[in-house]
Structures are given as C-alpha cells and as structure tokens.
Write an enzyme that holds these catalytic residues in place. Sequence first.
Site, PDB file in Angstrom:
ATOM      1  N   THR A  99      -5.368   1.280   0.672  1.00 34.94           N
ATOM      2  CA  THR A  99      -4.934   2.474  -0.057  1.00 34.94           C
ATOM      3  C   THR A  99      -5.791   2.704  -1.304  1.00 34.94           C
ATOM      4  O   THR A  99      -6.279   3.809  -1.539  1.00 34.94           O
ATOM      5  CB  THR A  99      -3.446   2.359  -0.437  1.00 34.94           C
ATOM      6  OG1 THR A  99      -2.688   2.241   0.773  1.00 34.94           O
ATOM      7  CG2 THR A  99      -2.982   3.576  -1.223  1.00 34.94           C
ATOM      8  N   LYS A 128       0.260 -10.110   0.107  1.00 40.32           N
ATOM      9  CA  LYS A 128      -0.401 -11.413   0.177  1.00 40.32           C
ATOM     10  C   LYS A 128      -1.446 -11.622  -0.914  1.00 40.32           C
ATOM     11  O   LYS A 128      -1.869 -12.748  -1.144  1.00 40.32           O
ATOM     12  CB  LYS A 128      -0.998 -11.639   1.561  1.00 40.32           C
ATOM     13  CG  LYS A 128      -2.132 -10.749   1.958  1.00 40.32           C
ATOM     14  CD  LYS A 128      -2.612 -11.176   3.354  1.00 40.32           C
ATOM     15  CE  LYS A 128      -3.677 -10.280   3.895  1.00 40.32           C
ATOM     16  NZ  LYS A 128      -4.175 -10.728   5.194  1.00 40.32           N
ATOM     17  N   GLU A 184     -13.255  17.986   5.270  1.00 37.68           N
ATOM     18  CA  GLU A 184     -13.925  16.828   5.879  1.00 37.68           C
ATOM     19  C   GLU A 184     -14.161  17.103   7.354  1.00 37.68           C
ATOM     20  O   GLU A 184     -13.693  18.123   7.885  1.00 37.68           O
ATOM     21  CB  GLU A 184     -13.080  15.559   5.692  1.00 37.68           C
ATOM     22  CG  GLU A 184     -12.992  15.134   4.237  1.00 37.68           C
ATOM     23  CD  GLU A 184     -12.095  13.934   3.989  1.00 37.68           C
ATOM     24  OE1 GLU A 184     -11.416  13.480   4.922  1.00 37.68           O
ATOM     25  OE2 GLU A 184     -12.079  13.459   2.848  1.00 37.68           O
ATOM     26  N   ARG A 222      -8.701   9.323  14.948  1.00 36.00           N
ATOM     27  CA  ARG A 222      -7.964   9.927  13.831  1.00 36.00           C
ATOM     28  C   ARG A 222      -8.796  10.996  13.121  1.00 36.00           C
ATOM     29  O   ARG A 222      -9.973  10.791  12.830  1.00 36.00           O
ATOM     30  CB  ARG A 222      -7.610   8.835  12.817  1.00 36.00           C
ATOM     31  CG  ARG A 222      -6.986   9.356  11.546  1.00 36.00           C
ATOM     32  CD  ARG A 222      -6.648   8.231  10.610  1.00 36.00           C
ATOM     33  NE  ARG A 222      -7.815   7.550  10.122  1.00 36.00           N
ATOM     34  CZ  ARG A 222      -8.376   7.761   8.935  1.00 36.00           C
ATOM     35  NH1 ARG A 222      -7.872   8.656   8.105  1.00 36.00           N
ATOM     36  NH2 ARG A 222      -9.436   7.072   8.561  1.00 36.00           N
ATOM     37  N   SER A 267      -4.537   9.737   7.641  1.00 38.46           N
ATOM     38  CA  SER A 267      -3.927   8.419   7.629  1.00 38.46           C
ATOM     39  C   SER A 267      -2.943   8.253   6.467  1.00 38.46           C
ATOM     40  O   SER A 267      -1.809   7.785   6.642  1.00 38.46           O
ATOM     41  CB  SER A 267      -5.034   7.380   7.531  1.00 38.46           C
ATOM     42  OG  SER A 267      -4.539   6.194   7.033  1.00 38.46           O
ATOM     43  N   GLY A 308       0.847  -1.191   0.000  1.00 37.66           N
ATOM     44  CA  GLY A 308       0.000   0.000   0.000  1.00 37.66           C
ATOM     45  C   GLY A 308       0.881   1.239   0.000  1.00 37.66           C
ATOM     46  O   GLY A 308       2.087   1.178  -0.295  1.00 37.66           O
ATOM     47  N   HIS A 328     -13.586   0.904  10.184  1.00 40.81           N
ATOM     48  CA  HIS A 328     -12.926   1.584   9.066  1.00 40.81           C
ATOM     49  C   HIS A 328     -11.419   1.694   9.238  1.00 40.81           C
ATOM     50  O   HIS A 328     -10.668   1.532   8.273  1.00 40.81           O
ATOM     51  CB  HIS A 328     -13.533   2.981   8.981  1.00 40.81           C
ATOM     52  CG  HIS A 328     -12.983   3.856   7.899  1.00 40.81           C
ATOM     53  ND1 HIS A 328     -13.161   3.572   6.559  1.00 40.81           N
ATOM     54  CD2 HIS A 328     -12.273   5.011   7.946  1.00 40.81           C
ATOM     55  CE1 HIS A 328     -12.578   4.514   5.836  1.00 40.81           C
ATOM     56  NE2 HIS A 328     -12.025   5.391   6.650  1.00 40.81           N
ATOM     57  N   ASP A 340      -2.484  -8.704  10.229  1.00 39.69           N
ATOM     58  CA  ASP A 340      -1.380  -9.674  10.273  1.00 39.69           C
ATOM     59  C   ASP A 340      -0.115  -9.106  10.928  1.00 39.69           C
ATOM     60  O   ASP A 340       0.558  -9.795  11.706  1.00 39.69           O
ATOM     61  CB  ASP A 340      -1.029 -10.164   8.853  1.00 39.69           C
ATOM     62  CG  ASP A 340      -2.191 -10.867   8.169  1.00 39.69           C
ATOM     63  OD1 ASP A 340      -3.215 -11.122   8.836  1.00 39.69           O
ATOM     64  OD2 ASP A 340      -2.081 -11.140   6.962  1.00 39.69           O
ATOM     65  N   HIS A 350     -16.398   4.382  10.582  1.00 41.76           N
ATOM     66  CA  HIS A 350     -16.754   5.492   9.688  1.00 41.76           C
ATOM     67  C   HIS A 350     -18.271   5.646   9.732  1.00 41.76           C
ATOM     68  O   HIS A 350     -18.999   4.653   9.629  1.00 41.76           O
ATOM     69  CB  HIS A 350     -16.292   5.197   8.258  1.00 41.76           C
ATOM     70  CG  HIS A 350     -16.267   6.403   7.382  1.00 41.76           C
ATOM     71  ND1 HIS A 350     -17.417   7.038   6.979  1.00 41.76           N
ATOM     72  CD2 HIS A 350     -15.240   7.118   6.860  1.00 41.76           C
ATOM     73  CE1 HIS A 350     -17.092   8.087   6.223  1.00 41.76           C
ATOM     74  NE2 HIS A 350     -15.770   8.161   6.147  1.00 41.76           N
ATOM     75  N   ARG A 389     -15.377  12.122  13.691  1.00 36.74           N
ATOM     76  CA  ARG A 389     -15.999  10.845  13.365  1.00 36.74           C
ATOM     77  C   ARG A 389     -16.548  10.051  14.547  1.00 36.74           C
ATOM     78  O   ARG A 389     -17.579   9.403  14.448  1.00 36.74           O
ATOM     79  CB  ARG A 389     -14.933   9.973  12.715  1.00 36.74           C
ATOM     80  CG  ARG A 389     -15.263   9.667  11.328  1.00 36.74           C
ATOM     81  CD  ARG A 389     -14.127   8.990  10.681  1.00 36.74           C
ATOM     82  NE  ARG A 389     -13.881   9.691   9.440  1.00 36.74           N
ATOM     83  CZ  ARG A 389     -12.946   9.352   8.597  1.00 36.74           C
ATOM     84  NH1 ARG A 389     -12.137   8.355   8.866  1.00 36.74           N
ATOM     85  NH2 ARG A 389     -12.797  10.007   7.475  1.00 36.74           N
ATOM     86  N   ALA A 419      -9.178   4.414  -0.761  1.00 33.68           N
ATOM     87  CA  ALA A 419      -9.290   5.734  -0.122  1.00 33.68           C
ATOM     88  C   ALA A 419     -10.009   6.677  -1.070  1.00 33.68           C
ATOM     89  O   ALA A 419      -9.713   6.738  -2.256  1.00 33.68           O
ATOM     90  CB  ALA A 419      -7.914   6.256   0.243  1.00 33.68           C
ATOM     91  N   GLN A 420     -10.955   7.388  -0.521  1.00 35.26           N
ATOM     92  CA  GLN A 420     -11.766   8.266  -1.374  1.00 35.26           C
ATOM     93  C   GLN A 420     -11.411   9.724  -1.147  1.00 35.26           C
ATOM     94  O   GLN A 420     -10.992  10.438  -2.051  1.00 35.26           O
ATOM     95  CB  GLN A 420     -13.254   8.055  -1.065  1.00 35.26           C
ATOM     96  CG  GLN A 420     -13.784   6.713  -1.489  1.00 35.26           C
ATOM     97  CD  GLN A 420     -15.297   6.615  -1.308  1.00 35.26           C
ATOM     98  OE1 GLN A 420     -15.945   7.511  -0.803  1.00 35.26           O
ATOM     99  NE2 GLN A 420     -15.860   5.495  -1.722  1.00 35.26           N
TER     100      GLN A 420
END
Length: 527
Positions: free
Chosen positions: A42, A34, A114, A385, A390, A13, A350, A221, A242, A289, A45-46
């Site tokens: 990634t 993987k 945002e 966050r 991020s 990512g 999220h 992981d 979210h 959020r 992401a919008q």
Amino acid sequence: MRYEVDFLVIGSGIAGLSYALKVAPYGKVCVLCKGEAAEGSTRYAQGGIAAVMYDSDSFDKHIQDTLVAGDGICDREVVEMTIREAPDRIKELVQYGVNFDRSGAGDRFDLHREGGHSEFRILHHKDNTGAEIERGLLEAVHRHPNIELKEHQFAIDIITQHHLGQRVTKHTPDIECYGVYALDCRTNQIDTYLAKVTLLATGGMGNVYTTTTTPIVSTGDGVAMVHRARGVLSDLEFMQFHPTSLYNPAEKPAFLITEAMRGAGAILKDFNGNEFMQKYDSRLSLAPRDIVARAIDNEMKIAGVDHLYLDARGIGRDGLINGFPTIYAKCLELGINITKDMIPIRPAAHYQCGGIKVDKNGESSIHHLYAAGECSCTGLHGGNRLASNSLLEAVVYAHNAAMSAIERVKTREICHAVPDWNAEGMVLNEEMVLITQTKRELQELMWNYVGIVRSDLRLQRAFDRLNLIFRETEDLYNRSVLTEELSELRNLIACAYLIIKMARARRENVGLHYSIDLVRDGDPRRR
Ligand code: FAD
Ligand code: SIN
C-alpha cells in the site's frame, strides 16, 4: 500467550486497516502485521485509485475498461458492484483523513489516466498516493480505542478443526476458522489468537520472483495458509508484471515508474531510442499491462538487452518536477535527470490477480474467514488487472467483509478447545544459508520458467525443480525451530507450486497467462 478478540485482522495495508476501522465500533479488534505497521505494498502505490467521480466519465466506461483489461474472464457482477461502490468508498477515505490532489479552486479532484483507461479517473496524491492512504488510515486506527495494532507478529497458520485433532481435507465440508497461531518475532514465542471472525489482508506474493516491485513482506503468506488449511484458491496463474520498473539491478524491491507517467505522455522506446509499441497495439504505450509487458519482453529478447527506456521528456520540466516529485528525486539520486535523460526500465513482478477465492461479502470457503485486498480473488480482475483497480477493490471488499462480519460476531462464540502450538523437540536452525540460497533458487526458477512468457516445457521443468526444493525445505521445517525466514520460504514455495499448477491447467492464452505452446482458443500450436 493466548489472546481473544471479536475481530482478528492479519495485515495493516489498505485492506486490513479500512476493515478494522469499520468493525471497530462493534467489538474488540486486533490487527497483526509481520513488520512495521506501514510496511506493505500500500505505502508504495504511486499512480492512485480509480473511481468515476464526475459526469464527464461514466460507470459503464469504467466497467467496460475493466472487462477489456481482464480479457473477457472477469466476473461481470463483481465488476459492476465494485465500480458502482467506488465513489462512496473514496468519500470514506477522505473522511478518515486521506488527501487526494485537487485541481482549480480545489473543489474537484485532479484526475490522472493510466493504461487501459478510456478516461482520466485516477485519484492520486502526487506520485505517492499509497503513502498518503497508509498515513491517513494508520492515524485513524491509532485514534480508535477499540483497535490494537501489533507489529512484528507473524501469522503462521490459520486454526481449524485440524488443530482439534480432526482430519481435514479439501473435501471436508464446513471447515471453520478459529483464529491464527502467530510468531512473536521479538520473543520468538508462538501465541494463540482466538477470534470470532478473522480477516486475511496479507497482500501479494511478488517475492516469488527475482525482480519485483513489491516489498519484502509480500511473500504470499495468506494464500499459503489457506492452501494448508484446504481452502479454495483461484486464478494464481495471472501474475501481473508491471512494464516499467526502474532498471537498477542491485535494488530490491525494484522502484516503480508509475503508469501515470505514460498517461501524461511518456513514451516507451527501444534500446536505440525508437518507438516500438505501434508493432503491438494501437493503444501504444497505454495498452493494458499484459500487452505492454510482453511487448517489452519481446523487444529485449530480440535485441539481447536487459532494459529499454521510457522517454518522459515530453511532459516538460514543470510537469515532471511537480507531478512526479518522488520519481524525479529517485532518478536524480542515480544520476538520471528525467527532464533530459530517458529512464531505463524493465518489467517486474508487481501484482497477483488471483488468491483466496471469496464471495461478494469477502468470505472465503473456510467459514468465518474473510479475505480482502491483494491476497484475495474476487473475480474483479479476470486475466489481467486494470491499473489502479487494486486499491479500489481492497476498500470495496474491506467494506463488504466488515458489513458481513459485524452481523456474524453477534451469534458466534470463541472456540476455547483450541490447543496451544506444540514446539516440542525442535532444534534451532543454524543453517541460515540454506534458507537464503533456496529462496534465491526458487525466485530464479520462477523468473526464468514461469515469467511473462511460458511454455509447457518450462512449466514442467519448474515443477520438477520445485519438487526438490519443496522436499528439502519440508525436511528442514520438520527438524527446526520455526523462524520468520523459514516460514516465508515455505509460503513462497507453496505459492510457486500453486502458480505453476494453475498455469499448467490453463490451456489457453488469456490475459497475463501466455505460453508459446498455446493459442487463444486452447488449440496447441506446435513449433
Ligand atoms: P499490503 O498493503 O501489501 O499489506 C499487507 C500486510 O499484511 C502488511 O501489513 C504485512 O505486514 C501483513 N502481512 C503479510 N503476511 C503476514 C503474516 N504472515 N503475518 C502478519 N502480517 C502479515 N494499486 C493501485 O490500485 N494503484 C496504484 O497506484 C498501485 N501502485 C502500486 C505500486 C507498487 C510499487 C506496488 C508494489 C503495488 C501497487 N499497487 C497499486 C498495488 C496495491 O498497492 C496493492 O495491491 C495493495 O496496496 C495491497 O494492499 P493490501 O492491504 O492487500 O496489502
Ligand atoms: C502505477 O502507478 O503504475 C501502478 C498502478 C497499479 O499498479 O495499479
């Protein structure tokens, strides 16, 4: 097979790829992922990436917004460092070939706003910013002769002194990382990757929950591997939900309706089409959020419904079709014309604010093991966050980790004493149903007991149920050939355990951790 490289990167990512590009001039780099290279959070992401680019905004304002969203428990030094570094990292993304939308004559970036942001400061590419970033970085990585990118390679465990036969506990000083064992999902062989330094960039763990916006590869992981290797983890009680995923129960992962839509004027409405955020926060639909997700959760519970609405009609037809083409097309596919209809929404898991604890260079408590991106915990996010911080954190820490790792490889040797993985005596697991059913049980118990609103009793119940799931799965693991599915299940269980453990230890309501048995200052409030 045994492989040796200077820099080993787990994850393709934004964090893994931007680090790989930085270290590549200094040695041989191998990136493992993987699934297919582009698959990770990634690419989904919008909204975009937050940065102060012009004088109309200021570092101080972005710092303040981050601290406020984080509910008072961010690491202030980390916040300042990350936000001040942002413009340089954005310039590098552009140099790698990433296109952000521009306005006017094209000399300025078009900026969105945002929730929790006091200014318009989100650089974006329409409403599919992540896909553009992933495209740009992957193309740059493919062009670089020193980087080998290997798909369908599942990292199973970090190699430490434990694999050399030494006893390693969480009190062992100077635990070192020598590389990873990884399952080649095409040959089913377990290979040994030895490296001078290793970076974990394995993304989030949204799949611990039933409903999540994160892709199927987000199974925690990296966090689970560090847990098994006795490294330090932090802040995992802060799972971010979210507020607005598209309500379409059969779809996994849940499709996101970007917060930028609220930034452009869309309004949250209850099941009857009435506004309700005025009951919860003066910032209304653009509150941080954690507050918005809790408000939605509360309204859904009061009304006994499984979704509410986002009304984006006020943005206008042109604004919606040109500014949010992906969301417009997606909703239309489902028979929802967002220029005329309200969008059904509900919260979804999220983003994991916590993770592998790292210092300002991105180095974990395990020597020569770095972590960046969503799997790490830098202190930037505190209890919650801020939107679009991020992707920013990922590029800033990939840079810092790269600078440190470039110095480290100059003096470090590969550890050749590492043995290969021992798979003797294992039988093939033919009971796939055990894995899929256990995964479903785990996700449901986390959704029901360790979700947006928690209580002491719910956490205790989750812990007891998880214990049984853990024992059954370890038993299966001890007698089976290792598969990707079994490995992911073990990792999800480890992450769930850590979330519950840290949630139980947090004795105050702060940020995303909210229990009906606690108040802000930690005093119990009996009901
Ligand atoms: P990812 O992009 O998730 O990549 C993880 C990589 O690790 C993958 O390549 C995967 O194959 C690999 N991997 C994982 N486990 C293993 C293993 N065991 N072995 C080998 N490889 C492994 N943030 C923002 O700032 N702005 C936004 O607008 C925004 N929108 C979002 C929208 C959605 C729908 C989602 C889900 C998240 C969004 N986020 C956003 C969050 C942000 O996208 C992620 O936090 C960020 O992309 C994570 O990047 P990463 O490099 O850490 O991990
Ligand atoms: C969104 O576009 O709403 C997601 C942004 C983020 O997760 O930071």
